[in-house]
Motif scaffolding. Structure first.
Motif, PDB file in Angstrom:
ATOM      1  N   LYS A  21      -0.477   6.714   7.038  1.00 21.00           N
ATOM      2  CA  LYS A  21       0.040   8.085   6.990  1.00 21.00           C
ATOM      3  C   LYS A  21      -0.884   9.029   7.758  1.00 21.00           C
ATOM      4  CE  LYS A  21       2.859   8.038   2.833  1.00 21.00           C
ATOM      5  NZ  LYS A  21       3.140   8.667   1.539  1.00 21.00           N
ATOM      6  N   LEU A  22      -2.139   8.627   7.949  1.00 21.72           N
ATOM      7  CA  LEU A  22      -3.103   9.439   8.703  1.00 21.72           C
ATOM      8  C   LEU A  22      -3.081   9.098  10.191  1.00 21.72           C
ATOM      9  CD1 LEU A  22      -6.163   9.244   6.278  1.00 21.72           C
ATOM     10  CD2 LEU A  22      -4.435  11.040   6.435  1.00 21.72           C
ATOM     11  N   GLY A  23      -2.351   8.059  10.546  1.00 23.72           N
ATOM     12  CA  GLY A  23      -2.285   7.574  11.926  1.00 23.72           C
ATOM     13  C   GLY A  23      -2.303   6.061  11.897  1.00 23.72           C
ATOM     14  N   PHE A  24      -1.610   5.450  12.837  1.00 16.20           N
ATOM     15  CA  PHE A  24      -1.466   3.996  12.844  1.00 16.20           C
ATOM     16  C   PHE A  24      -2.835   3.308  12.855  1.00 16.20           C
ATOM     17  CE2 PHE A  24      -0.868  -0.136  14.903  1.00 16.20           C
ATOM     18  CZ  PHE A  24       0.021  -0.697  13.994  1.00 16.20           C
ATOM     19  N   GLY A  25      -3.072   2.453  11.862  1.00 19.40           N
ATOM     20  CA  GLY A  25      -4.311   1.678  11.782  1.00 19.40           C
ATOM     21  C   GLY A  25      -5.525   2.460  11.327  1.00 19.40           C
ATOM     22  N   LYS A  26      -5.323   3.688  10.812  1.00 17.03           N
ATOM     23  CA  LYS A  26      -6.449   4.514  10.370  1.00 17.03           C
ATOM     24  C   LYS A  26      -7.151   3.867   9.195  1.00 17.03           C
ATOM     25  CE  LYS A  26      -9.030   8.205   9.807  1.00 17.03           C
ATOM     26  NZ  LYS A  26     -10.163   8.472  10.616  1.00 17.03           N
ATOM     27  N   LYS A  27      -8.482   3.787   9.241  1.00 18.70           N
ATOM     28  CA  LYS A  27      -9.289   3.173   8.180  1.00 18.70           C
ATOM     29  C   LYS A  27     -10.232   4.208   7.590  1.00 18.70           C
ATOM     30  CE  LYS A  27      -7.947  -1.044   9.498  1.00 18.70           C
ATOM     31  NZ  LYS A  27      -6.542  -1.221   9.409  1.00 18.70           N
ATOM     32  N   LEU A  28     -10.362   4.174   6.272  1.00 23.78           N
ATOM     33  CA  LEU A  28     -11.360   4.952   5.548  1.00 23.78           C
ATOM     34  C   LEU A  28     -12.290   3.931   4.898  1.00 23.78           C
ATOM     35  CD1 LEU A  28      -8.920   7.433   3.751  1.00 23.78           C
ATOM     36  CD2 LEU A  28     -10.173   7.841   5.873  1.00 23.78           C
ATOM     37  N   VAL A  29     -13.594   4.058   5.086  1.00 23.86           N
ATOM     38  CA  VAL A  29     -14.533   3.065   4.577  1.00 23.86           C
ATOM     39  C   VAL A  29     -15.586   3.721   3.702  1.00 23.86           C
ATOM     40  CG1 VAL A  29     -16.240   1.303   5.225  1.00 23.86           C
ATOM     41  CG2 VAL A  29     -14.189   1.612   6.624  1.00 23.86           C
ATOM     42  N   TRP A  30     -15.885   3.040   2.581  1.00 21.39           N
ATOM     43  CA  TRP A  30     -16.994   3.427   1.709  1.00 21.39           C
ATOM     44  C   TRP A  30     -17.817   2.195   1.425  1.00 21.39           C
ATOM     45  CZ3 TRP A  30     -18.269   1.437  -3.082  1.00 21.39           C
ATOM     46  CH2 TRP A  30     -19.332   2.089  -3.727  1.00 21.39           C
ATOM     47  N   LYS A  31     -19.132   2.357   1.447  1.00 22.91           N
ATOM     48  CA  LYS A  31     -20.047   1.264   1.134  1.00 22.91           C
ATOM     49  C   LYS A  31     -21.182   1.788   0.267  1.00 22.91           C
ATOM     50  CE  LYS A  31     -22.438  -2.535   3.347  1.00 22.91           C
ATOM     51  NZ  LYS A  31     -22.731  -3.218   4.593  1.00 22.91           N
ATOM     52  N   LYS A  32     -21.522   1.048  -0.744  1.00 23.52           N
ATOM     53  CA  LYS A  32     -22.595   1.450  -1.661  1.00 23.52           C
ATOM     54  C   LYS A  32     -23.927   1.362  -0.950  1.00 23.52           C
ATOM     55  CE  LYS A  32     -24.287   0.606  -6.282  1.00 23.52           C
ATOM     56  NZ  LYS A  32     -24.173  -0.170  -7.492  1.00 23.52           N
ATOM     57  N   MET A  47     -20.335   9.360  -0.999  1.00 17.84           N
ATOM     58  CA  MET A  47     -19.223   9.797  -1.828  1.00 17.84           C
ATOM     59  C   MET A  47     -17.931   9.136  -1.334  1.00 17.84           C
ATOM     60  SD  MET A  47     -18.902  13.297  -3.466  1.00 17.84           S
ATOM     61  CE  MET A  47     -17.809  13.499  -4.781  1.00 17.84           C
ATOM     62  N   ILE A  48     -17.133   8.682  -2.259  1.00 18.32           N
ATOM     63  CA  ILE A  48     -15.885   8.019  -1.912  1.00 18.32           C
ATOM     64  C   ILE A  48     -14.825   9.062  -1.583  1.00 18.32           C
ATOM     65  CG2 ILE A  48     -14.081   6.439  -2.717  1.00 18.32           C
ATOM     66  CD1 ILE A  48     -16.133   5.233  -4.627  1.00 18.32           C
ATOM     67  N   ASP A  49     -14.134   8.850  -0.480  1.00 15.72           N
ATOM     68  CA  ASP A  49     -13.065   9.749  -0.044  1.00 15.72           C
ATOM     69  C   ASP A  49     -12.021   9.872  -1.163  1.00 15.72           C
ATOM     70  OD1 ASP A  49     -10.440  10.485   1.272  1.00 15.72           O
ATOM     71  OD2 ASP A  49     -11.724  10.509   3.056  1.00 15.72           O
ATOM     72  N   LYS A  50     -11.621  11.081  -1.472  1.00 15.67           N
ATOM     73  CA  LYS A  50     -10.658  11.341  -2.533  1.00 15.67           C
ATOM     74  C   LYS A  50      -9.347  10.593  -2.318  1.00 15.67           C
ATOM     75  CE  LYS A  50      -8.350  15.192  -4.961  1.00 15.67           C
ATOM     76  NZ  LYS A  50      -7.395  14.324  -5.541  1.00 15.67           N
ATOM     77  N   ARG A  51      -8.949  10.393  -1.072  1.00 17.39           N
ATOM     78  CA  ARG A  51      -7.701   9.684  -0.784  1.00 17.39           C
ATOM     79  C   ARG A  51      -7.780   8.214  -1.228  1.00 17.39           C
ATOM     80  NH1 ARG A  51      -7.725  12.022   5.243  1.00 17.39           N
ATOM     81  NH2 ARG A  51      -9.877  11.480   4.820  1.00 17.39           N
ATOM     82  N   ILE A  52      -8.980   7.632  -1.145  1.00 19.18           N
ATOM     83  CA  ILE A  52      -9.179   6.258  -1.632  1.00 19.18           C
ATOM     84  C   ILE A  52      -9.055   6.236  -3.154  1.00 19.18           C
ATOM     85  CG2 ILE A  52     -10.837   4.373  -1.907  1.00 19.18           C
ATOM     86  CD1 ILE A  52     -11.976   5.144   0.864  1.00 19.18           C
ATOM     87  N   ILE A  53      -9.744   7.162  -3.809  1.00 13.03           N
ATOM     88  CA  ILE A  53      -9.706   7.237  -5.276  1.00 13.03           C
ATOM     89  C   ILE A  53      -8.281   7.479  -5.765  1.00 13.03           C
ATOM     90  CG2 ILE A  53     -10.443   8.614  -7.279  1.00 13.03           C
ATOM     91  CD1 ILE A  53     -13.151   8.959  -5.773  1.00 13.03           C
TER      92      ILE A  53
END
Length: 139
Positions: free
Chosen positions: A128-139, A1-7
């Motif tokens: 905004k979540l912290g310096f360099g914070k990454k959210l990743v989604w992969k099919k 599931m894709i993180d809502k913040r990405i969407i």
């Protein structure tokens, strides 16, 4: 599931930098887009005579970025995307064209040729979540 913040980020913006490659030569183009959350694809319009369209017709693998333009480090946000460009047909073409023209009604004059970038990978930088914070989604 894709993180809502990405969407939410993708939905809040409308300009995609699309990266294509043909014969081992990269190219970038800026395209207005609409995000279809149900299909998880970006709908954009491009004439088949353009360089980037010729590239993705020959090689449908593409990448892209959507970025918030800011100089303030704590506000930096953006996504890096990968996917496959799909020629829309039938019901998908009609529905996508309506979505695109609803968002960009002035494009009607240009008789848009909608395409979709079916997303397979998304990496979001979200300071905004912290310096360099990454959210990743992969099919």
């Amino acid at each position: 599931m894709i993180d809502k913040r990405i969407i939410d980020f993708i939905k809040a913006h409308h300009l995609l930098t699309l990266a294509t490659s043909k014969d081992n030569t990269p190219y970038c183009a800026n395209c207005f887009y609409v995000y279809d959350e149900n299909k998880n694809w970006l709908i954009f319009s491009s004439d088949t005579k353009t360089k980037h369209a010729q590239d993705f017709i020959a090689n449908p693998n593409a990448a892209g970025t959507i970025a918030l333009e800011t100089k303030e480090l704590s506000k930096i946000q953006g996504v890096q995307l990968m996917g496959e460009i799909i020629e829309l047909k039938g019901e998908n073409l009609e529905k996508s064209k309506k979505q695109y023209l609803k968002e960009f009604p002035y494009a009607r004059i240009m008789k848009p040729q909608p395409w979709a970038m079916q997303l397979t990978f998304i990496k979001m930088t979200h300071n905004k979540l912290g310096f360099g914070k990454k959210l990743v989604w992969k099919k």
